[in-house]
Scaffold this motif. Structure first.
Motif, mmCIF file in Angstrom:
data_model
loop_
_atom_site.group_PDB
_atom_site.id
_atom_site.type_symbol
_atom_site.label_atom_id
_atom_site.label_comp_id
_atom_site.label_asym_id
_atom_site.label_seq_id
_atom_site.Cartn_x
_atom_site.Cartn_y
_atom_site.Cartn_z
ATOM 1 N N ARG A 7 41.034 51.589 46.813
ATOM 2 C CA ARG A 7 40.414 52.794 46.230
ATOM 3 C C ARG A 7 40.449 52.770 44.706
ATOM 4 O O ARG A 7 39.553 53.316 44.049
ATOM 5 C CB ARG A 7 41.137 54.046 46.724
ATOM 6 C CG ARG A 7 40.750 54.497 48.127
ATOM 7 C CD ARG A 7 41.626 55.643 48.578
ATOM 8 N NE ARG A 7 41.237 56.168 49.877
ATOM 9 C CZ ARG A 7 41.987 56.950 50.635
ATOM 10 N NH1 ARG A 7 43.214 57.305 50.206
ATOM 11 N NH2 ARG A 7 41.561 57.387 51.795
ATOM 12 N N SER A 8 41.458 52.134 44.138
ATOM 13 C CA SER A 8 41.636 52.168 42.685
ATOM 14 C C SER A 8 40.536 51.434 41.925
ATOM 15 O O SER A 8 40.333 51.690 40.741
ATOM 16 C CB SER A 8 43.008 51.590 42.312
ATOM 17 O OG SER A 8 43.056 50.194 42.566
ATOM 18 N N LYS A 12 35.062 50.431 53.153
ATOM 19 C CA LYS A 12 34.354 51.235 54.156
ATOM 20 C C LYS A 12 34.464 50.600 55.544
ATOM 21 O O LYS A 12 34.620 51.299 56.548
ATOM 22 C CB LYS A 12 32.890 51.397 53.761
ATOM 23 C CG LYS A 12 32.117 52.341 54.663
ATOM 24 C CD LYS A 12 30.740 52.634 54.127
ATOM 25 C CE LYS A 12 29.985 53.605 55.041
ATOM 26 N NZ LYS A 12 30.673 54.893 55.199
ATOM 27 N N ASN A 67 34.747 59.023 55.763
ATOM 28 C CA ASN A 67 34.824 59.149 54.309
ATOM 29 C C ASN A 67 36.005 58.333 53.792
ATOM 30 O O ASN A 67 37.145 58.569 54.187
ATOM 31 C CB ASN A 67 35.000 60.626 53.935
ATOM 32 C CG ASN A 67 34.861 60.859 52.439
ATOM 33 O OD1 ASN A 67 35.543 60.217 51.640
ATOM 34 N ND2 ASN A 67 33.989 61.786 52.079
ATOM 35 N N TRP A 92 37.452 58.382 51.043
ATOM 36 C CA TRP A 92 38.379 59.130 50.185
ATOM 37 C C TRP A 92 39.229 60.119 50.976
ATOM 38 O O TRP A 92 40.319 60.503 50.547
ATOM 39 C CB TRP A 92 37.602 59.870 49.091
ATOM 40 C CG TRP A 92 36.766 58.949 48.269
ATOM 41 C CD1 TRP A 92 35.416 58.793 48.316
ATOM 42 C CD2 TRP A 92 37.233 58.004 47.314
ATOM 43 N NE1 TRP A 92 35.007 57.826 47.444
ATOM 44 C CE2 TRP A 92 36.109 57.312 46.802
ATOM 45 C CE3 TRP A 92 38.494 57.669 46.814
ATOM 46 C CZ2 TRP A 92 36.198 56.334 45.838
ATOM 47 C CZ3 TRP A 92 38.596 56.681 45.852
ATOM 48 C CH2 TRP A 92 37.451 56.019 45.369
ATOM 49 N N GLU A 93 38.749 60.529 52.135
ATOM 50 C CA GLU A 93 39.479 61.502 52.946
ATOM 51 C C GLU A 93 40.308 60.851 54.048
ATOM 52 O O GLU A 93 41.198 61.493 54.617
ATOM 53 C CB GLU A 93 38.490 62.498 53.574
ATOM 54 C CG GLU A 93 37.750 63.342 52.541
ATOM 55 C CD GLU A 93 36.728 64.263 53.180
ATOM 56 O OE1 GLU A 93 36.562 64.199 54.432
ATOM 57 O OE2 GLU A 93 36.083 65.029 52.437
ATOM 58 N N ASP A 152 45.174 52.364 49.176
ATOM 59 C CA ASP A 152 45.375 52.865 47.810
ATOM 60 C C ASP A 152 44.920 51.849 46.777
ATOM 61 O O ASP A 152 44.282 52.210 45.770
ATOM 62 C CB ASP A 152 46.846 53.208 47.576
ATOM 63 C CG ASP A 152 47.291 54.455 48.327
ATOM 64 O OD1 ASP A 152 46.426 55.181 48.842
ATOM 65 O OD2 ASP A 152 48.522 54.683 48.412
ATOM 66 N N CYS A 184 37.367 50.292 43.837
ATOM 67 C CA CYS A 184 36.202 50.048 44.695
ATOM 68 C C CYS A 184 34.887 50.506 44.074
ATOM 69 O O CYS A 184 33.821 50.000 44.419
ATOM 70 C CB CYS A 184 36.399 50.677 46.068
ATOM 71 S SG CYS A 184 36.303 52.486 46.076
ATOM 72 N N GLU A 185 34.934 51.467 43.150
ATOM 73 C CA GLU A 185 33.698 51.960 42.541
ATOM 74 C C GLU A 185 33.018 50.898 41.678
ATOM 75 O O GLU A 185 31.829 51.005 41.375
ATOM 76 C CB GLU A 185 33.982 53.221 41.711
ATOM 77 C CG GLU A 185 34.349 54.441 42.549
ATOM 78 C CD GLU A 185 33.240 54.923 43.477
ATOM 79 O OE1 GLU A 185 32.123 54.375 43.427
ATOM 80 O OE2 GLU A 185 33.491 55.846 44.263
ATOM 81 N N LYS A 238 33.679 47.924 47.766
ATOM 82 C CA LYS A 238 33.451 49.228 48.399
ATOM 83 C C LYS A 238 33.058 49.059 49.856
ATOM 84 O O LYS A 238 33.502 49.821 50.734
ATOM 85 C CB LYS A 238 32.379 50.013 47.640
ATOM 86 C CG LYS A 238 32.335 51.485 48.024
ATOM 87 C CD LYS A 238 31.479 52.275 47.043
ATOM 88 C CE LYS A 238 31.588 53.769 47.335
ATOM 89 N NZ LYS A 238 30.836 54.578 46.335
#
Length: 538
Positions: free
Chosen positions: A30-31, A56, A170, A172-173, A27, A33-34, A52
């Protein structure tokens, strides 16, 4: 707050106790990583990983491990030097619900065999170098079904390359495995000698570690620093927990697979490091060696120091050499405490006291007791430090007796350290009741060295203690009784032990031949008597 001799750190911190540690890490990553900025750099190779890419890697290795049927209740081992793949393997396994045991890469075969006999891992991640030196032990361990090699060509048929385990997924999934009880499911098995004896496997739960990382935000590096240097091995909870926390806070971590002063200072200069997480021996180097002036260390703003006591003199000297450093934050803890339970604050407006390791973190209670009577002592009275709270370990794996011995009847963990607190609740460590030797921040068990010495054909009896050393902390030193009609040969005995002991356990303090080893009626070595003899000899 101090009430009836109990020093408390205030109300407990609010943490996401319903989460597994794997879910917490995913979590957090993900907040941000972009942004995809660099988050991890291996100073030795220059290899960089973005946030990122790191996320991954974790998801890919977790997916691959699931195909190997890794799940809650299994244990995986990591036996390697620090490398980028190390952290992804740890967190990937955690996301499968498995327990992770991290084993020091410098362990000799006998030490490795002992650790594996406690943990019983089914999967082992190893580097090429650790496999070459220890393949026989790993293959002889019944619990190990799969060996995965991080780097190089597989050492033997049947060993799987790390890249072959990874599977596309993925980010995100992906859903990390859940845990039934965060307060009881074991997350990490970390090796410690506790207060005495051979190494024991400390069981740290998801809740333990979640609370430990929450405590980093209380009293540690905050927004002022974004580039941090790490030189501690990730096999130790200090290095592992600190690094994972920093990566989940969107920091850049530069790390050294192996410490050397030249590389350490060059890394600071090259990457304009702003904060150091370090140990006292490194700060002693900064405070004393003239070569420090050859590098530009002006970027350093803060230093966090743990694993061993740091003197007020060294603190002052380091700050004089680093004019832009606003403070050195000290802390106190042990593996059984999920890292740190006492810390100085990161608040520049607070009063931190030289020589003190700080005050209890929130949710922690501490008492100082008389060694003999166990009576609770007041301010400035020296006794054993005992700690209670959410950081205290679940226990020692497979060793209920040792677990019971280290806890008192009120649920406090007996640290084995002697210290006191002042009227403001600041703690000062003055001595160690426990028998461990602290060499450069590493725990060295005298019993393990003694066991090795007794294997030598000329040694009849022995006792090992630590000789004080300003740079290293303590140097393992052996008192040896030779068998009858044997001529003393220090070089032969030293060579024998160096072949069997890891570098931190070697007899750097030397050998002293004696006629007898002082013991009490039950046969326990009187190490305090040996230390007195050592001080007289020195």
């Amino acid at each position: 707050m101090i009430t009836q001799g109990i020093v408390t750190g205030g109300p407990s911190l609010s943490i996401p106790a319903h989460l597994s540690f794997g879910q917490y890490v995913i979590d957090r990553l993900r907040s941000f990583c972009e942004t995809n900025k660099d988050c991890l750099i291996n100073y030795e190779t220059g290899n960089k990983v973005t946030s990122k890419e790191f996320l991954k890697d974790i998801v890919s290795i977790a997916t691959g491990l699931r195909k190997l049927q890794l799940k809650r209740g299994n244990t995986i081992g990591i036996f390697s030097e620090n490398r980028n793949e190390y952290l992804a393997a740890v967190l990937g396994a955690v996301c499968c619900g498995a327990t992770v045991t991290t084993i020091n890469a410098i362990y000799k075969p006998d030490e490795l065999k002992h650790a594996l006999s406690i943990a019983n891992p089914t999967v082992m991640f190893c580097s090429q170098s650790t496999l070459k030196n220890n393949l026989r032990v790993l293959k002889a361990t019944p619990s190990i079904k799969t060996i995965i090699q991080f780097d190089g060509t597989p050492t033997e048929t049947g060993i799987i390359r790390y890249k072959k385990i990874k599977m596309d997924a993925n980010i995100w999934e992906f859903e990390p495995a859940d845990v039934q009880q965060g307060s009881s499911d074991t997350l990490f098995l970390q090796y410690s000698s506790g207060t005495t004896g051979l190494s024991k496997a400390v069981m740290l739960t998801h809740l333990n570690v979640l609370y430990a990382v929450a405590c980093f935000d209380y009293g540690y590096i905050r927004e002022c620093c974004s580039r941090i240097l790490i030189a501690m091995p990730w096999s130790h909870i200090y290095g592992l927990a600190v690094t994972i926390h920093l990566l989940t806070c969107n920091k850049l971590v530069v790390y050294l697979p192996k410490f050397s002063s030249d590389r350490y200072f060059d890394a600071i200069q090259k990457y304009k490091i702003e904060a150091l997480y370090t140990v006292p021996p490194i700060l002693v180097i900064i405070s004393k060696l003239p070569i420090v002036s050859q590098w530009d260390l002006s970027s350093i703003k803060r230093i966090s120091c743990g694993a061993a006591p740091l003197s007020a003199e060294t603190t002052q000297s380091v700050l004089e050499r680093l004019p832009n450093c606003t403070g050195i934050i000290q802390g106190y803890g042990m593996t059984e405490l999920s890292l740190g339970a006492i810390k100085c604050t990161d608040d520049l407006n607070s009063v931190n006291k030289p020589g003190s390791c700080g005050r209890p973190v929130p949710g922690v209670k501490i008492k100082v007791v008389n060694i003999e009577t166990r009576e609770i002592l007041g301010p400035y009275m020296e006794g054993e430090i005992c700690i209670k709270g959410p950081l205290v370990m679940k226990g020692y794996a497979g060793n209920a007796t040792a677990t019971k011995e280290i806890m008192d009847n009120e649920g406090y963990l007996k640290t084995g350290d002697i210290g006191y607190y002042d009227d403001d609740g600041y703690f000062f460590i003055v001595d160690r009741l426990k028998e461990l030797i602290k060499y450069k921040g590493n725990q060295v068990a005298p019993a393990a060295i003694e066991s090795t010495l007794l294997q030598h054909s000329c040694v009849a009896d022995c006792g090992v203690v630590g000789a004080p050393d300003e740079a290293a902390g303590e140097l393992p030193t052996a008192f040896i009784v030779l068998k009858p009609n044997v001529k003393p040969n220090k070089e032969d005995i030293l060579q024998f032990t160096e072949q069997k002991l890891s570098p931190v356990s070697r007899l750097r303090g030397g050998i002293i031949f004696t006629n007898e080893i002082p013991k009490n009626p039950s046969g326990k070595i009187l190490r305090r008597v040996l230390k007195q003899r050592l001080s007289q000899i020195k």
